[in-house]
Design a protein around this motif. Structure first.
Motif, short mmCIF file in Angstrom:
data_model
loop_
_atom_site.label_atom_id
_atom_site.label_comp_id
_atom_site.label_asym_id
_atom_site.label_seq_id
_atom_site.Cartn_x
_atom_site.Cartn_y
_atom_site.Cartn_z
N GLN A 159 46.26 52.21 49.97
CA GLN A 159 47.50 51.57 50.38
C GLN A 159 47.33 50.53 51.48
OE1 GLN A 159 50.23 52.06 48.71
NE2 GLN A 159 49.45 53.76 47.48
N VAL A 160 46.19 50.55 52.17
CA VAL A 160 46.01 49.62 53.30
C VAL A 160 44.80 48.72 53.10
CG1 VAL A 160 45.70 49.42 55.79
CG2 VAL A 160 47.14 51.23 54.86
N LEU A 161 43.61 49.31 53.03
CA LEU A 161 42.39 48.49 53.00
C LEU A 161 42.25 47.68 51.72
CD1 LEU A 161 39.72 50.86 54.63
CD2 LEU A 161 40.98 48.97 55.67
N LEU A 162 42.38 48.33 50.57
CA LEU A 162 42.16 47.62 49.31
C LEU A 162 43.23 46.56 49.03
CD1 LEU A 162 40.84 50.50 47.02
CD2 LEU A 162 39.59 48.93 48.52
N PRO A 163 44.52 46.81 49.26
CA PRO A 163 45.50 45.73 49.07
C PRO A 163 45.28 44.53 49.98
CG PRO A 163 46.61 47.85 49.09
CD PRO A 163 45.19 48.10 49.50
N ILE A 192 36.49 51.45 45.10
CA ILE A 192 36.40 50.20 45.86
C ILE A 192 35.81 49.09 45.01
CG2 ILE A 192 35.32 49.11 47.86
CD1 ILE A 192 35.42 51.86 49.24
N GLY A 193 34.77 49.40 44.21
CA GLY A 193 34.17 48.39 43.35
C GLY A 193 35.14 47.89 42.29
N GLU A 194 35.91 48.78 41.69
CA GLU A 194 36.90 48.35 40.71
C GLU A 194 37.96 47.46 41.35
OE1 GLU A 194 38.51 51.84 38.99
OE2 GLU A 194 36.65 52.43 37.95
N SER A 195 38.41 47.83 42.52
CA SER A 195 39.40 47.01 43.21
C SER A 195 38.84 45.65 43.57
CB SER A 195 39.89 47.74 44.47
OG SER A 195 40.84 46.97 45.16
N ARG A 196 37.56 45.59 43.95
CA ARG A 196 36.95 44.31 44.27
C ARG A 196 36.90 43.40 43.04
NH1 ARG A 196 32.95 43.16 48.27
NH2 ARG A 196 32.58 45.40 48.54
N CYS A 197 36.57 43.97 41.87
CA CYS A 197 36.54 43.17 40.63
C CYS A 197 37.94 42.65 40.29
CB CYS A 197 35.99 44.01 39.49
SG CYS A 197 34.24 44.44 39.65
N GLN A 198 38.94 43.50 40.41
CA GLN A 198 40.31 43.07 40.13
C GLN A 198 40.74 41.97 41.11
OE1 GLN A 198 42.75 46.58 40.24
NE2 GLN A 198 41.79 47.51 38.43
N TRP A 199 40.36 42.14 42.36
CA TRP A 199 40.69 41.12 43.38
C TRP A 199 40.05 39.78 43.02
CZ3 TRP A 199 43.57 41.45 47.99
CH2 TRP A 199 43.45 40.37 48.85
N ARG A 205 42.24 33.62 38.73
CA ARG A 205 43.48 33.20 38.05
C ARG A 205 44.36 32.39 38.98
NH1 ARG A 205 43.16 38.52 35.67
NH2 ARG A 205 44.55 39.33 37.30
N ARG A 206 44.42 32.80 40.24
CA ARG A 206 45.24 32.06 41.21
C ARG A 206 44.68 30.66 41.43
NH1 ARG A 206 44.68 35.29 45.03
NH2 ARG A 206 46.45 36.65 44.54
N SER A 207 43.36 30.56 41.51
CA SER A 207 42.74 29.24 41.70
C SER A 207 42.97 28.35 40.49
CB SER A 207 41.25 29.40 41.96
OG SER A 207 41.00 30.17 43.12
N ALA A 208 42.85 28.93 39.27
CA ALA A 208 43.09 28.14 38.06
C ALA A 208 44.54 27.67 38.00
CB ALA A 208 42.75 28.98 36.83
N ALA A 209 45.46 28.55 38.38
CA ALA A 209 46.88 28.16 38.37
C ALA A 209 47.14 27.05 39.38
CB ALA A 209 47.76 29.37 38.67
N GLU A 210 46.52 27.15 40.55
CA GLU A 210 46.69 26.10 41.56
C GLU A 210 46.10 24.77 41.09
OE1 GLU A 210 44.97 27.54 45.11
OE2 GLU A 210 46.59 28.98 45.55
#
Length: 304
Positions: A159-163, A192-199, A205-210
Motif C-alpha cells: 500500500q505504500v512502497l510499491l505504489p 516486488i519484482g512483479e510490481s516493478r515489471c508492471q510499473w 505506455r505513459r511515454s508512448a501516450a505522451e
C-alpha cells in the motif's frame, strides 16, 4: 488529639493504582459514548471530542512507568474510533498528527492504529504520508516481536512502497528483516519484482501516450501555422496591389479632391442659405476632379 495515632493513608503505589483504575473506568465510559455517537447518532464531531477526553483522562492517570495492558487497549480503541470519525468528516489530513499527539513517536503506535492509518492514506491516494512513519515502526526492534509484524510489513509494501515505486527500498527492507524466513523473503521479493515489471510497462505506455499527444499537438500547430502563413501571403499581395494602385494616381489631384471634401464637410455650414450656391459649385468641382483622377488614362495597366 495529640495522643491519637496518625490517620492511615494509602501507600503511593496503591494510590497510583487507584488513580489509574479510575482513569481507565472514565476512559472506558467515554469510549462507549464515542462508539454510540459514531455508529448510532452519526455525530462525528462529538465522537472525536469524547475520544480526546478519554485519551486525556488516561494520560492524567498514568504513572511514571508503563500503564496496564487494559489501559493501552482502551487508548487504542479510542484512537480507532477517533480515526473513523475524522475520516467520516473528511478530515483525514489530521489523522496522523491527531494520533501522534497521544503516542508521540511512530514506533509506539499500536498495530491496529498503524494499519488503519496506512489503509486510510492509501485509499485517499496519499500513501507518501505513511512512508517515514511505517519505516520507523517496522525498523523498531520491539515491534518486530509482535505477532502482527508480518502482516503490517506486507501491508506497508503493497500500500505504500510499491505504489510509490520505491522498489529498492522495499527490497532492502525485506532482505534486512531477520524476522522473515527465506521462503517469506522470496515471496515478498517475487511480489516486488512483479510490481516493478508492471510499473515499467505503465511507464512505457505513459511515454508512448505522451509522444502521441506531442505529435498530434505538433501536427495541429503545423497546420495552423501553414494557414496563418498563407493568410499573411494573401494579405501582403493585397496590400502590394493596393499600394501599386494608389501609387499610379496623381498626388496633386488626390490632394485637391481631399481639400475640397474637407471644405464641404467641415468648414462650411450646409444649413446656411448663403452657402448653397458656393456648395453647389464646390460639389461640381469635386465631381470633375474625382472623374479626372479615376479616368482611364491613370488606371493601372492590366498585365497579361
Amino acid at each position: 488529639m495529640p495522643g491519637d495515632p496518625p490517620a492511615w493513608s494509602p501507600a503511593p503505589a496503591q494510590a497510583q493504582a487507584q488513580a489509574q483504575a479510575q482513569a481507565q473506568a472514565q476512559a472506558a465510559a467515554l469510549l462507549e459514548e464515542a462508539a454510540d455517537l459514531l455508529v448510532l447518532h452519526r455525530d462525528f464531531a462529538a465522537a472525536v471530542e469524547k475520544c480526546e477526553a478519554g485519551c486525556d483522562s488516561l494520560a492524567a492517570g498514568a504513572g511514571p512507568g508503563p500503564g496496564p495492558e487494559s489501559s493501552a487497549e482502551v487508548k487504542c480503541s479510542l484512537c480507532v474510533v477517533g480515526i473513523q470519525a475524522l475520516a467520516e468528516m473528511n478530515r483525514w489530513r489530521e489523522v496522523l498528527s491527531w494520533v501522534l499527539q497521544y503516542y508521540h513517536v511512530p514506533e509506539h503506535l499500536p498495530p491496529k492504529v498503524l494499519e488503519l492509518c496506512i489503509l486510510l492514506y492509501s485509499k485517499v491516494g496519499e500513501p507518501q504520508v505513511m512512508l517515514e512513519v511505517g519505516s520507523s515502526w517496522l525498523r523498531d526492534q520491539t515491534n518486530k516481536t509482535l505477532s502482527e509484524y508480518g502482516s503490517l510489513l506486507e501491508l506497508y509494501l503493497l500500500q505504500v512502497l510499491l505504489p510509490l515505486g520505491r522498489f529498492e527500498g522495499a527490497e532492502e527492507l525485506v532482505c534486512g528483516c531477520d524476522v522473515l524466513d527465506s521462503e517469506q523473503q522470496l515471496a515478498f521479493l517475487g511480489t516486488i519484482g512483479e510490481s516493478r515489471c508492471q510499473w515499467s510497462q505503465q511507464e512505457e505506455r505513459r511515454s508512448a501516450a505522451e509522444e502521441q499527444h506531442d505529435a498530434a499537438t505538433e501536427s495541429v500547430l503545423g497546420a495552423l501555422s501553414q494557414k496563418l502563413l498563407t493568410m499573411l501571403k494573401l494579405l501582403r499581395r493585397a496590400l502590394r496591389s493596393m499600394s501599386s494602385h494608389f501609387y499610379l494616381l496623381p498626388y496633386k489631384k488626390m490632394l485637391f479632391a481631399t481639400f475640397l471634401l474637407y471644405l464641404v464637410v467641415v468648414r462650411l455650414d450646409p444649413a446656411s442659405p448663403t452657402s448653397l450656391p458656393f456648395v453647389y459649385k464646390l460639389v461640381q468641382l469635386f465631381r470633375q476632379a474625382w472623374a479626372a483622377v479615376l479616368s482611364p488614362i491613370h488606371k493601372p495597366a492590366i498585365r497579361e
